[in-house]
Design a protein around this motif. Structure first.
Motif, PDB file in Angstrom:
ATOM      1  N   GLY A 173      -2.392   1.466   6.487  1.00 40.20           N
ATOM      2  CA  GLY A 173      -3.532   1.882   5.959  1.00 40.20           C
ATOM      3  C   GLY A 173      -4.657   0.815   5.801  1.00 40.20           C
ATOM      4  O   GLY A 173      -5.624   0.805   4.612  1.00 40.20           O
ATOM      5  N   LYS A 174      -4.778  -0.095   6.684  1.00 37.80           N
ATOM      6  CA  LYS A 174      -5.413  -1.194   6.788  1.00 37.80           C
ATOM      7  C   LYS A 174      -7.087  -0.841   6.607  1.00 37.80           C
ATOM      8  O   LYS A 174      -7.893  -1.263   5.967  1.00 37.80           O
ATOM      9  N   SER A 175      -7.275   0.306   7.612  1.00 34.80           N
ATOM     10  CA  SER A 175      -8.807   0.720   7.756  1.00 34.80           C
ATOM     11  C   SER A 175      -9.125   1.311   6.591  1.00 34.80           C
ATOM     12  O   SER A 175     -10.374   1.311   5.889  1.00 34.80           O
ATOM     13  N   THR A 176      -8.318   2.181   6.053  1.00 31.18           N
ATOM     14  CA  THR A 176      -8.562   2.979   4.478  1.00 31.18           C
ATOM     15  C   THR A 176      -8.669   1.878   3.513  1.00 31.18           C
ATOM     16  O   THR A 176      -9.689   2.132   2.596  1.00 31.18           O
ATOM     17  N   SER A 203      -4.515   3.045  -1.442  1.00 32.69           N
ATOM     18  CA  SER A 203      -5.840   2.558  -0.544  1.00 32.69           C
ATOM     19  C   SER A 203      -6.872   3.789  -0.622  1.00 32.69           C
ATOM     20  O   SER A 203      -7.924   3.671  -0.545  1.00 32.69           O
ATOM     21  N   ASN A 238       0.792  -1.417   0.161  1.00 37.73           N
ATOM     22  CA  ASN A 238      -0.129  -0.045   0.074  1.00 37.73           C
ATOM     23  C   ASN A 238       0.908   1.243   0.025  1.00 37.73           C
ATOM     24  O   ASN A 238       1.927   1.252   0.221  1.00 37.73           O
ATOM     25  N   ASP A 277       1.716   5.361  -3.951  1.00 36.60           N
ATOM     26  CA  ASP A 277       2.146   6.408  -4.498  1.00 36.60           C
ATOM     27  C   ASP A 277       3.364   7.494  -3.853  1.00 36.60           C
ATOM     28  O   ASP A 277       3.820   8.386  -4.429  1.00 36.60           O
ATOM     29  N   SER A 289      -1.701   3.453  15.658  1.00 43.08           N
ATOM     30  CA  SER A 289      -2.867   3.011  16.551  1.00 43.08           C
ATOM     31  C   SER A 289      -4.131   3.672  16.719  1.00 43.08           C
ATOM     32  O   SER A 289      -4.560   3.937  17.728  1.00 43.08           O
ATOM     33  N   VAL A 290      -4.730   4.024  15.587  1.00 42.86           N
ATOM     34  CA  VAL A 290      -6.009   4.558  15.446  1.00 42.86           C
ATOM     35  C   VAL A 290      -7.118   3.556  15.535  1.00 42.86           C
ATOM     36  O   VAL A 290      -7.984   3.786  16.176  1.00 42.86           O
ATOM     37  N   THR A 291      -7.010   2.447  15.042  1.00 40.44           N
ATOM     38  CA  THR A 291      -7.855   1.232  15.525  1.00 40.44           C
ATOM     39  C   THR A 291      -7.588   0.637  16.579  1.00 40.44           C
ATOM     40  O   THR A 291      -6.181   0.037  16.844  1.00 40.44           O
ATOM     41  N   ASN A 325      -0.692   2.296  11.198  1.00 38.27           N
ATOM     42  CA  ASN A 325      -0.637   3.265  10.066  1.00 38.27           C
ATOM     43  C   ASN A 325      -0.229   2.932   8.742  1.00 38.27           C
ATOM     44  O   ASN A 325      -0.198   3.641   7.861  1.00 38.27           O
TER      45      ASN A 325
HETATM   46  N1  LIG Z   1      -0.598   8.756   0.576  1.00 37.03           N
HETATM   47  C1  LIG Z   1      -1.229   7.508   0.820  1.00 37.03           C
HETATM   48  N2  LIG Z   1      -1.905   7.587   2.084  1.00 37.03           N
HETATM   49  C2  LIG Z   1      -2.587   6.606   2.616  1.00 37.03           C
HETATM   50  C3  LIG Z   1      -2.736   5.450   1.693  1.00 37.03           C
HETATM   51  N3  LIG Z   1      -3.659   4.641   2.539  1.00 37.03           N
HETATM   52  C4  LIG Z   1      -3.676   5.107   3.716  1.00 37.03           C
HETATM   53  N4  LIG Z   1      -3.273   6.393   3.785  1.00 37.03           N
HETATM   54  C5  LIG Z   1      -3.420   7.209   4.726  1.00 37.03           C
HETATM   55  O1  LIG Z   1      -2.432   6.658   5.771  1.00 37.03           O
HETATM   56  C6  LIG Z   1      -2.976   7.149   7.249  1.00 37.03           C
HETATM   57  C7  LIG Z   1      -3.442   5.697   7.791  1.00 37.03           C
HETATM   58  O2  LIG Z   1      -4.229   5.093   7.690  1.00 37.03           O
HETATM   59  P1  LIG Z   1      -5.313   4.102   8.406  1.00 37.03           P
HETATM   60  O3  LIG Z   1      -6.134   3.403   7.411  1.00 37.03           O
HETATM   61  O4  LIG Z   1      -5.884   4.608   9.383  1.00 37.03           O
HETATM   62  O5  LIG Z   1      -4.115   2.980   8.752  1.00 37.03           O
HETATM   63  P2  LIG Z   1      -4.181   1.757   9.502  1.00 37.03           P
HETATM   64  O6  LIG Z   1      -3.353   0.629   9.150  1.00 37.03           O
HETATM   65  O7  LIG Z   1      -5.757   1.365   9.768  1.00 37.03           O
HETATM   66  O8  LIG Z   1      -3.702   2.465  11.116  1.00 37.03           O
HETATM   67  P3  LIG Z   1      -3.942   1.644  12.573  1.00 37.03           P
HETATM   68  O9  LIG Z   1      -5.585   1.458  12.794  1.00 37.03           O
HETATM   69  O10 LIG Z   1      -3.492   2.893  13.527  1.00 37.03           O
HETATM   70  O11 LIG Z   1      -3.191   0.445  12.647  1.00 37.03           O
HETATM   71  C8  LIG Z   1      -4.190   7.688   6.944  1.00 37.03           C
HETATM   72  O12 LIG Z   1      -3.972   9.234   7.006  1.00 37.03           O
HETATM   73  C9  LIG Z   1      -4.626   7.385   5.394  1.00 37.03           C
HETATM   74  O13 LIG Z   1      -5.307   8.392   4.736  1.00 37.03           O
HETATM   75  C10 LIG Z   1      -2.078   5.531   0.327  1.00 37.03           C
HETATM   76  O14 LIG Z   1      -2.186   4.436  -0.390  1.00 37.03           O
HETATM   77  N5  LIG Z   1      -1.541   6.590   0.079  1.00 37.03           N
END
Ligand SMILES: Nc1nc2c(ncn2[C@@H]2O[C@H](COP(=O)(O)OP(=O)(O)OP(=O)(O)O)[C@@H](O)[C@H]2O)c(=O)[nH]1
Ligand SMILES: [Mg+2]
Length: 283
Positions: free
Chosen positions: A132-135, A88, A59, A62, A153-155, A130
């Motif tokens: 991008g799992k949730s995204t 994502s 992920n 970009d 650690s948002v989730t 961080n």
């Molecule tokens: N540039 C970019 N930013 C991304 C991408 N995917 C996610 N993000 C950003 O990365 C940040 C973290 O995304 P989350 O989806 O919250 O990440 P997560 O893995 O769920 O994080 P936790 O729940 O904390 O483990 C957010 O600000 C998203 O907008 C991507 O493909 N490109």
């Protein structure tokens, strides 16, 4: 720099829940940050996942050096697994995840069809904080169902999310492991914002990152901060020049190292320095 360590209680709990939930899923969607695929591989995961099929999602591609990401796609490929690279935050590319899922589970889908069963396909989405799992989950279901945020650690707890096409995804909290044997790897995780800033010595980390940039991405680093090569300069002199060029000074004209560090990482994380690979395949 003091050794980086960050393994809060909610991660132990999350790993334990993964062990329970692995039985309920057909496969694992393993999200890696394209800028540091090796550093994102959790040594705890292989024992939890056993022989489940895996989709590796590179992920945030970009933000990463594309040629290097291509090498990782080859490197990660193995039996019973798929590797996709995507962004994502953009919905169009994420469909590859669904098609990979259908391909890896084709025999199960066929069996279900013959028996007239309409059981959902289930996957657990895992990876470091961080990445991008949730995204990814939100993009796949086209709705904001899982909380996302620009910090680690948002989730905080696991959550099932339904996706069109009879698919259910389990969002999990970002997980690390109890201690990092390799400082380089810990630093990479810190650069990509997988480790909370409160446990980091941000100025030492910035100096370390500048050393890396001078080694591997000197031209784009110089271009971003209007720097020139100087044979007498050590990395710290470039750090100082960068802060001075940006006007990051304290009263009395002293360099504001901390502000420089924060600006440097903010630039890197938003892709303003350029497309970077922290983990070269052949390093
Ligand atoms: N540039 C970019 N930013 C991304 C991408 N995917 C996610 N993000 C950003 O990365 C940040 C973290 O995304 P989350 O989806 O919250 O990440 P997560 O893995 O769920 O994080 P936790 O729940 O904390 O483990 C957010 O600000 C998203 O907008 C991507 O493909 N490109
Ligand atoms: Mg999340």
């Amino acid at each position: 720099m003091k050794k980086i360590q960050w393994f809060p209680g909610h991660m132990t709990k999350a790993l334990r829940e993964m062990e329970e939930n692995i039985k309920k899923v057909d496969l694992v969607i393993y999200v890696l940050d394209s800028r540091a695929p090796r550093s994102c591989l959790n040594p705890k995961f292989s024992e939890i996942f056993g022989a489940k099929p895996i989709i590796f999602v590179l992920n945030k591609c970009d933000l990463a050096d594309e040629q290097e990401v291509e090498k990782w796609k080859t490197q990660l490929a193995q039996e019973n697994c798929a590797v996709v690279s995507l962004v994502s935050t953009v919905n169009s590319g994420v469909k590859q995840v669904i098609s990979s899922m259908e391909r890896l589970l084709a025999s199960k889908l066929e069996r279900n069809k013959q028996k007239g069963i309409t059981m959902p396909l289930r996957a657990m989405v895992v990876g470091v904080p961080n990445c991008g799992k949730s995204t990814l989950i939100n993009s796949l279901c086209g709705k904001y169902k899982a909380k996302t945020g620009d910090k680690p650690s948002v989730t905080k707890s696991t959550q099932w999310v339904k996706v069109a096409g009879n698919i259910e995804l389990l969002d999990t909290p970002g997980t690390l492991w109890p201690s990092f044997d390799d400082d380089r790897l810990a630093h990479n995780l810190a650069y990509i914002n997988a480790i909370k800033s409160e446990v980091l010595d941000i100025t030492s980390l910035a100096l370390d990152f500048i050393e890396f940039l001078l080694d591997s991405y000197k031209d784009i680093f110089f271009a971003r901060y209007n720097l020139n090569f100087n044979a007498d300069f050590a990395p710290i002199d470039y750090y100082e020049a960068m802060c001075r060029n940006r006007g990051f000074l304290l009263r009395g004209g002293e360099v504001d190292w901390e502000r420089g560090a924060n600006a440097l990482f903010d630039d890197f994380r938003k892709g303003r320095i350029g497309k970077i690979m922290l983990d070269k395949v052949d390093a």
